[in-house]
Design a protein around this motif. Structure first.
Motif, mmCIF file in Angstrom:
data_model
loop_
_atom_site.group_PDB
_atom_site.id
_atom_site.type_symbol
_atom_site.label_atom_id
_atom_site.label_comp_id
_atom_site.label_asym_id
_atom_site.label_seq_id
_atom_site.Cartn_x
_atom_site.Cartn_y
_atom_site.Cartn_z
ATOM 1 N N ASP A 101 28.250 -11.945 -28.160
ATOM 2 C CA ASP A 101 27.490 -11.103 -29.082
ATOM 3 C C ASP A 101 27.530 -9.623 -28.730
ATOM 4 O OD1 ASP A 101 25.216 -13.742 -28.862
ATOM 5 O OD2 ASP A 101 26.421 -13.333 -30.630
ATOM 6 N N SER A 102 27.525 -9.287 -27.445
ATOM 7 C CA SER A 102 27.285 -7.887 -27.103
ATOM 8 C C SER A 102 27.938 -7.512 -25.775
ATOM 9 C CB SER A 102 25.777 -7.624 -27.025
ATOM 10 O OG SER A 102 25.193 -8.405 -25.993
ATOM 11 N N MET A 103 27.913 -6.218 -25.521
ATOM 12 C CA MET A 103 28.360 -5.632 -24.268
ATOM 13 C C MET A 103 27.199 -4.820 -23.693
ATOM 14 S SD MET A 103 31.531 -2.937 -23.648
ATOM 15 C CE MET A 103 32.668 -3.980 -24.557
ATOM 16 N N LYS A 104 26.974 -4.955 -22.391
ATOM 17 C CA LYS A 104 25.862 -4.248 -21.749
ATOM 18 C C LYS A 104 26.380 -3.548 -20.502
ATOM 19 C CE LYS A 104 21.184 -4.958 -19.909
ATOM 20 N NZ LYS A 104 20.138 -5.974 -19.640
ATOM 21 N N ILE A 105 26.167 -2.222 -20.446
ATOM 22 C CA ILE A 105 26.599 -1.402 -19.312
ATOM 23 C C ILE A 105 25.362 -0.772 -18.692
ATOM 24 C CG2 ILE A 105 28.145 0.432 -18.547
ATOM 25 C CD1 ILE A 105 29.540 0.128 -21.323
ATOM 26 N N VAL A 106 25.184 -0.976 -17.404
ATOM 27 C CA VAL A 106 24.017 -0.448 -16.701
ATOM 28 C C VAL A 106 24.492 0.501 -15.606
ATOM 29 C CG1 VAL A 106 22.001 -1.006 -15.297
ATOM 30 C CG2 VAL A 106 22.656 -2.515 -17.187
ATOM 31 N N LEU A 107 23.941 1.731 -15.588
ATOM 32 C CA LEU A 107 24.282 2.741 -14.588
ATOM 33 C C LEU A 107 23.000 3.197 -13.907
ATOM 34 C CD1 LEU A 107 26.618 4.899 -16.866
ATOM 35 C CD2 LEU A 107 27.343 3.151 -15.253
ATOM 36 N N PHE A 115 26.821 -2.028 -13.370
ATOM 37 C CA PHE A 115 27.533 -3.250 -13.682
ATOM 38 C C PHE A 115 27.716 -3.389 -15.186
ATOM 39 C CE2 PHE A 115 23.021 -4.313 -13.494
ATOM 40 C CZ PHE A 115 22.817 -5.053 -14.650
ATOM 41 N N LEU A 116 28.559 -4.353 -15.549
ATOM 42 C CA LEU A 116 28.866 -4.662 -16.945
ATOM 43 C C LEU A 116 28.694 -6.151 -17.171
ATOM 44 C CD1 LEU A 116 30.360 -4.201 -19.752
ATOM 45 C CD2 LEU A 116 32.463 -4.660 -18.486
ATOM 46 N N THR A 117 28.100 -6.519 -18.296
ATOM 47 C CA THR A 117 28.054 -7.922 -18.705
ATOM 48 C C THR A 117 28.533 -8.008 -20.153
ATOM 49 O OG1 THR A 117 25.735 -7.730 -19.391
ATOM 50 C CG2 THR A 117 26.166 -8.536 -17.166
ATOM 51 N N CYS A 118 29.225 -9.098 -20.449
ATOM 52 C CA CYS A 118 29.738 -9.326 -21.802
ATOM 53 C C CYS A 118 29.341 -10.720 -22.262
ATOM 54 C CB CYS A 118 31.263 -9.224 -21.832
ATOM 55 S SG CYS A 118 31.906 -7.606 -21.392
ATOM 56 N N SER A 119 29.170 -10.851 -23.557
ATOM 57 C CA SER A 119 28.910 -12.160 -24.150
ATOM 58 C C SER A 119 29.618 -12.206 -25.484
ATOM 59 C CB SER A 119 27.407 -12.389 -24.327
ATOM 60 O OG SER A 119 26.887 -11.545 -25.335
ATOM 61 N N THR A 178 35.075 -15.216 -20.720
ATOM 62 C CA THR A 178 35.187 -13.813 -21.070
ATOM 63 C C THR A 178 35.340 -13.035 -19.771
ATOM 64 O OG1 THR A 178 33.710 -14.165 -22.935
ATOM 65 C CG2 THR A 178 34.091 -11.898 -22.254
ATOM 66 N N LEU A 179 36.530 -12.516 -19.523
ATOM 67 C CA LEU A 179 36.751 -11.722 -18.319
ATOM 68 C C LEU A 179 36.321 -10.295 -18.597
ATOM 69 C CD1 LEU A 179 37.875 -11.362 -15.484
ATOM 70 C CD2 LEU A 179 40.091 -10.883 -16.509
ATOM 71 N N GLU A 180 35.408 -9.814 -17.793
ATOM 72 C CA GLU A 180 34.857 -8.484 -18.018
ATOM 73 C C GLU A 180 35.443 -7.498 -17.020
ATOM 74 O OE1 GLU A 180 30.864 -9.526 -17.520
ATOM 75 O OE2 GLU A 180 30.846 -10.830 -19.253
ATOM 76 N N VAL A 181 36.106 -6.491 -17.523
ATOM 77 C CA VAL A 181 36.748 -5.495 -16.681
ATOM 78 C C VAL A 181 36.013 -4.177 -16.865
ATOM 79 C CG1 VAL A 181 38.891 -4.306 -16.149
ATOM 80 C CG2 VAL A 181 38.950 -6.659 -16.947
ATOM 81 N N PHE A 182 35.623 -3.576 -15.760
ATOM 82 C CA PHE A 182 34.806 -2.368 -15.810
ATOM 83 C C PHE A 182 35.364 -1.420 -14.760
ATOM 84 C CE2 PHE A 182 30.244 -0.685 -14.829
ATOM 85 C CZ PHE A 182 30.537 0.485 -15.479
#
Length: 602
Positions: A277-283, A271-275, A367-371
């Motif tokens: 301040d930062s972007m976080k991608i978890v695999l 998944f992906l989360t955005c704020s 913030t729309l997060e597209v992954f």
């Protein structure tokens, strides 16, 4: 004779292919721009190289304009920087930018004004190529749009149809259905009956299907005429649009959708989360292993940014670092980074070329997060939602160095109040603009409100706004009270976030004084609320509620004064009681003697 019939028939067929009220803007020499005042119109536009043409749509109708680019063909390999259609929310190209269409636009663009006018500008580059565009527009009243179409469709399966089906659909219909099925599934959409007006490139009436939860998710297909089309999404969300013009109507469509389990590994930890301040991608490691990859071979745009590897592979980094690419796309600011395989030095490879593209798009109060993951031209979408992190505080002076932490904030009538909006983001190239600020005595901002700032214009004589400064939006005003008996005041402000590198953004335009029915729908607008504010005293008022407010504000000194008088009163009463007790005791002692006659001895 037969040749004469063909000669007469061809112009007739060409005329029937156009909607009622349409006009061919270019047949021979291209016509460049126009001022349009009709309630609705269709335009077929042809342009050559080095064109810069402006069309203005304006009418005193107090309605919204819907503009649909149902077909566009730019020069091959052109970029958004060299060829585009820019749409402005107002009567000129100096109005706020509403959206942009170019060669990479993977959608049927539909744009709506917030006023009575729209302007669109088409520019082309120097490549010798005939560009073609088909656009139609119409005015409508959102409050009178009662068509029962579109909406949210959830569950494993369901059906929906065009308005009035199987009777002909209305003119100027625009419906959007958002379909969502259970997680780890994709959607199979079948049109069991489909009959729309037929024309080349489906420019007049059409149905568009998108691979995701919005109309910017990627166009799967656009259809018209008679058919039984079938579509399949890559995830558990799909969007379906029906748009019609004013010409011939047919019976429309009836459709059925169902969920299909996704093949391959389940990816609950991808998944992906955005704020701000930062972007976080978890695999997840099992997911990477299913692709045949080792987690140590993955890298971002900046290879020096490495993941944290535990049971999961996590990339976490500030938005403005690790090679993240920032771009202003129409009415959105996007931050994009790519996870790819690090180079091994080999000349050839037998591994699939996989890129994991993570994109945070700042738009519309969130913030729309597209992954999405490309896997041999197969795209899988994952979306999430977030918000800009903004806050608003009062300060004790125009230095804005010491925030006021007390709540409620007690102030004097006519006292100057200093307010600052703060954007908490690691991106240094952003500006904060205070678009609108409204005061209300109620925290839910009911019917009684008062504008301090509206569309960047000061509506109160005491308001002073400061120029945008990095992540801060500042203004000041003098405290007031509502005429009715309300003890508190709340402020709600609409905030616009802009790219500071854009010299023509909303943040640099300041006051927009022309009439609007609502605040311009800037894509990355958000809002914040602060309060309550309460008056400490108002010596000219006999309002009981304000007297109560004054009593609360001066509770501590009044209590000290009360305690002093109470103590003095207690001491006085004690002294009186002591004196009374002594007198009573003395009186009682004298009452115990009797007079006795003394006998004489004589």
């Amino acid at each position: 004779m037969q040749g004469l019939r063909q000669f007469l028939l061809l112009p007739l067929l060409a005329a029937l292919a156009l909607p009622k009220g349409s006009s061919v803007e270019s047949t021979g020499a291209p016509r460049c721009g126009a001022s349009l005042h009709e309630l609705n119109k269709a335009l077929r536009i042809e342009l050559n190289a080095n064109a810069s043409c402006t069309w203005q749509i304006q009418r005193n109708s107090n309605q919204t304009i819907r503009l649909i680019f149902s077909y566009f063909k730019f020069a091959p390999s052109s970029s958004c920087e060299t060829e585009s259609i820019k749409v402005f929310d107002g009567p000129s190209t100096n109005s706020p930018l509403l959206g942009q269409v170019c060669n990479s636009t993977d959608a049927v663009p539909v744009l709506e004004s917030s006023s009575d006018s729209l302007t669109f500008l088409i520019t082309t580059n120097s490549v010798d190529f005939r560009r073609n565009f088909f656009v139609f527009y119409y005015f409508f009243s959102p409050e009178s749009n009662t068509e029962d179409c579109g909406g949210q469709l959830t569950g494993s399966n369901g059906t929906f149809s065009s308005p009035n089906y199987p009777a002909p659909y209305p003119a100027f219909t625009y419906c959007v259905w958002h379909i969502q099925t259970p997680k780890n599934s994709k959607i199979n959409l079948q049109f069991q009956d489909f009959f729309l007006e037929l024309d080349r490139n489906c420019q007049l009436d059409f149905t568009a299907v998108y691979d995701g939860s919005t109309t910017t998710s990627g166009l799967i297909g656009k259809v018209c005429g008679r058919a039984q089309p079938t579509f399949e999404s890559s995830s558990n969300t799909m969007t379906v649009v029906l748009a019609t013009d004013s010409s011939t109507s047919y019976r429309g469509f009836s459709a059925h959708y169902s969920s299909v389990p996704l093949p391959g590994p389940v990816e609950p930890d991808t998944f992906l989360t955005c704020s701000s301040d930062s972007m976080k991608i978890v695999l997840s490691k099992p997911y990477l292993a299913s692709l045949g990859y080792n987690e140590s071979h993955l890298q971002l745009n900046d290879p020096s940014c490495r993941p944290v590897i535990t049971d999961l592979v996590t990339f976490s980094f500030p938005l403005s670092s690790c090679g993240t690419v920032k771009k202003e796309e129409g009415q959105s600011i996007t931050y994009t980074n790519i996870i790819s395989l690090s180079a091994t030095g080999n000349v050839i490879t037998r591994q699939k070329n996989t890129e994991i593209i993570a994109k945070c798009r700042m738009e519309n109060n969130s913030t729309l997060e597209v992954f999405y993951i490309t896997r041999d031209n197969v795209i899988q979408n994952i979306t999430a939602m977030g918000r800009y992190n903004v806050s608003m505080s009062f300060y004790d002076s125009d230095s804005f160095s010491k925030p006021i932490h007390q709540s409620p904030y007690y102030v004097d009538l006519n006292q100057t109040l200093f307010a600052q909006v703060n954007l908490h983001s690691t991106d240094p190239n952003l500006l904060v603009f205070v678009d609108t600020c409204t005061a209300s005595p109620q925290s839910d901002f009911g019917s009684l409100t008062y504008d301090l700032i509206r569309s960047g214009c000061n509506k109160d004589d005491t308001v002073v706004t400061y120029p945008p400064l990095e992540h801060h939006g500042r203004f000041k005003f003098r405290a007031f009270r509502f005429l009715r008996s309300f003890p508190s005041i709340y402020l709600q402000c609409d905030i616009v976030i802009c790219d500071s590198n854009n010299s023509n953004s909303r943040c640099t335009q300041g006051c927009i004084s022309r009439h609007r029915r609502a605040v311009s729908p800037h894509t990355w607008k958000t809002n914040t609320v602060v309060g309550p504010i309460r008056l400490k005293r108002d010596l000219s008022s006999a309002d009981p509620s304000e007297s109560l407010t004054k009593a609360v504000a001066e509770e501590i000194p009044n209590l000290q004064q009360y305690n002093f008088y109470t103590l003095a009163f207690v001491i006085l009463i004690s002294n009186i009681l002591i004196v009374v007790a002594v007198i009573l005791k003395h009186h009682k002692h004298r009452a115990g003697y009797t007079y006795q006659k003394i006998q004489s001895s004589l």
